[in-house]
Design a protein around this motif. Structure first.
Motif, PDB file in Angstrom:
ATOM      1  N   PHE A   1      -5.494   4.606  -0.482  1.00 49.73           N
ATOM      2  CA  PHE A   1      -4.457   3.816   0.180  1.00 49.73           C
ATOM      3  C   PHE A   1      -4.131   4.365   1.574  1.00 49.73           C
ATOM      4  O   PHE A   1      -3.805   3.598   2.487  1.00 49.73           O
TER       5      PHE A   1
ATOM      6  N   PRO B   1      -0.978  -8.121  -3.828  1.00 49.46           N
ATOM      7  CA  PRO B   1      -0.844  -7.090  -4.858  1.00 49.46           C
ATOM      8  C   PRO B   1      -2.097  -6.963  -5.709  1.00 49.46           C
ATOM      9  O   PRO B   1      -2.376  -5.890  -6.256  1.00 49.46           O
TER      10      PRO B   1
ATOM     11  N   THR C   1      -6.887   3.077   3.791  1.00 49.58           N
ATOM     12  CA  THR C   1      -6.713   1.651   4.045  1.00 49.58           C
ATOM     13  C   THR C   1      -5.651   1.407   5.112  1.00 49.58           C
ATOM     14  O   THR C   1      -5.816   0.561   6.007  1.00 49.58           O
TER      15      THR C   1
ATOM     16  N   TRP D   1      -7.057   0.405  -7.947  1.00 51.12           N
ATOM     17  CA  TRP D   1      -6.801   1.292  -9.085  1.00 51.12           C
ATOM     18  C   TRP D   1      -7.913   1.168 -10.135  1.00 51.12           C
ATOM     19  O   TRP D   1      -8.364   2.170 -10.703  1.00 51.12           O
TER      20      TRP D   1
ATOM     21  N   LYS E   1      -3.710  -6.096   2.434  1.00 49.99           N
ATOM     22  CA  LYS E   1      -2.453  -5.410   2.169  1.00 49.99           C
ATOM     23  C   LYS E   1      -1.320  -6.367   1.810  1.00 49.99           C
ATOM     24  O   LYS E   1      -0.268  -5.919   1.361  1.00 49.99           O
TER      25      LYS E   1
ATOM     26  N   SER F   1      -4.414  -4.176  -4.615  1.00 50.73           N
ATOM     27  CA  SER F   1      -3.994  -2.841  -5.054  1.00 50.73           C
ATOM     28  C   SER F   1      -4.424  -2.586  -6.489  1.00 50.73           C
ATOM     29  O   SER F   1      -4.882  -1.489  -6.831  1.00 50.73           O
TER      30      SER F   1
ATOM     31  N   ASN G   1       2.112   1.932  -3.432  1.00 53.31           N
ATOM     32  CA  ASN G   1       1.077   2.509  -4.298  1.00 53.31           C
ATOM     33  C   ASN G   1       0.894   4.001  -4.055  1.00 53.31           C
ATOM     34  O   ASN G   1       0.576   4.748  -4.988  1.00 53.31           O
TER      35      ASN G   1
ATOM     36  N   PHE H   1       0.830  -1.203   0.000  1.00 54.68           N
ATOM     37  CA  PHE H   1       0.000   0.000   0.000  1.00 54.68           C
ATOM     38  C   PHE H   1       0.870   1.261   0.000  1.00 54.68           C
ATOM     39  O   PHE H   1       0.556   2.243  -0.682  1.00 54.68           O
TER      40      PHE H   1
END
Length: 314
Positions: free
Chosen positions: A104, A132, A107, A139, A129, A135, A55, A52
């Motif tokens: 993020f 991947p 989160t 997005w 978390k 994430s 990101n 995270f």
């Protein structure tokens, strides 16, 4: 005469804002490059459950990459690009950056909240978390909220209340404003709630358990500070701009537009403040960063202290 004075003030405002962005870009580019280097080559974020955080770095890079274009337009006394395609791409990138950063950061704060306030219960954020794929999904989910900035039936920057040409135009503007305000106000309420609960938990804990809790308090507090400094002012300014635009107060709108743009430039400083959150949220990253970029400085300082001690002894 007043129109001439107003135009002159407009030019000065955007010239000043362009140099503020020059400072943000000059500081933000090397800072975020150094953070990216640490995350990939030294800290290896995929092994240290810092996906995270990585990101957020990516989101900050989207913002830093937009700044040179904004600087160019402002230095030519333009609020936006005269190229419609470039203007919409810029808005898309800025909306995507903001949405990703907020998503993020929220989160991460929720993860600390569950770890502290609901310790022992199943923490679904901790499971997320580590993956991947989560994430990537975040997005992807942000894209539908950003697509309205790409519709060709609205004027760049803000058209709500100015012209109502079609039903689609009105719906698109309304949806964009709802997204803009909700992605700031709702997360801010969540952050304040998490912060209050964690602080109350800290007060009830014994001395031996307070180190971890203090770190959690530092994290959520730093996120609240970033939100309050970067995002709340421009949100209030946008609400004021919409109000005077719907009232058709042209003189007030000219001032509100410049205030809104100025506070939006202030919001770009989140690419400078986010690294503070990295340090508060992950002590391992902080240690690796310091040992990498301040090693020579620390060694030099140690040698000087040793020299002083030797002189004092002799």
């Amino acid at each position: 005469l007043s129109a001439i004075e107003g135009g002159h003030f407009f030019d000065i405002t955007y010239q000043v804002l362009s140099w503020v962005m020059v400072g943000e870009f000059t500081l933000g580019l090397p800072l975020n490059l150094s953070v990216l280097y640490i995350f990939i080559f030294r800290y290896k974020f995929w092994k240290n459950k810092a996906i995270f955080l990585f990101n957020i770095v990516v989101a900050d890079f989207l913002l830093v990459g937009c700044l040179p274009f904004k600087i160019h337009h402002y230095q030519h006394n333009l609020r936006r690009s005269e190229d419609t395609v470039l203007c919409k791409i810029m808005l898309f990138m800025l909306f995507l950056n903001r949405g990703a950063s907020i998503a993020f950061l929220i989160t991460m704060s929720l993860d600390r909240y569950f770890n502290v306030v609901h310790l022992g219960r199943r923490n679904f954020v901790k499971v997320f978390k580590k993956s991947p794929q989560i994430s990537v999904i975040i997005w992807i989910l942000l894209l539908p909220l950003t697509i309205p900035t790409m519709v060709t039936t609205f004027e760049c920057c803000n058209s709500h209340g100015r012209v109502k040409e079609t039903y689609l135009h009105d719906v698109t503007d309304t949806f964009r404003e709802i997204v803009f305000f909700s992605q700031i106000i709702i997360p801010y309420i969540i952050l304040v709630y998490c912060t209050v609960r964690i602080v109350n938990r800290l007060r009830k804990k014994t001395v031996g358990e307070k180190t971890k809790l203090r770190r959690a308090v530092c994290l959520v507090t730093s996120v609240v500070v970033v939100f309050s400094f970067c995002f709340l002012p421009c949100t209030i300014a946008r609400a004021a701009l919409l109000f005077v635009r719907l009232k058709n107060w042209q003189d007030a709108e000219n001032i509100a537009v410049q205030w809104y743009d100025a506070l939006m430039v202030l919001s770009y400083s989140d690419c400078l403040l986010d690294p503070l959150i990295y340090c508060f949220s992950n002590s391992g990253f902080k240690d690796v960063y310091i040992s990498t970029f301040y090693r020579l400085f620390c060694l030099d300082k140690i040698l000087k202290l040793q020299t002083i001690n030797i002189m004092n002894v002799s």
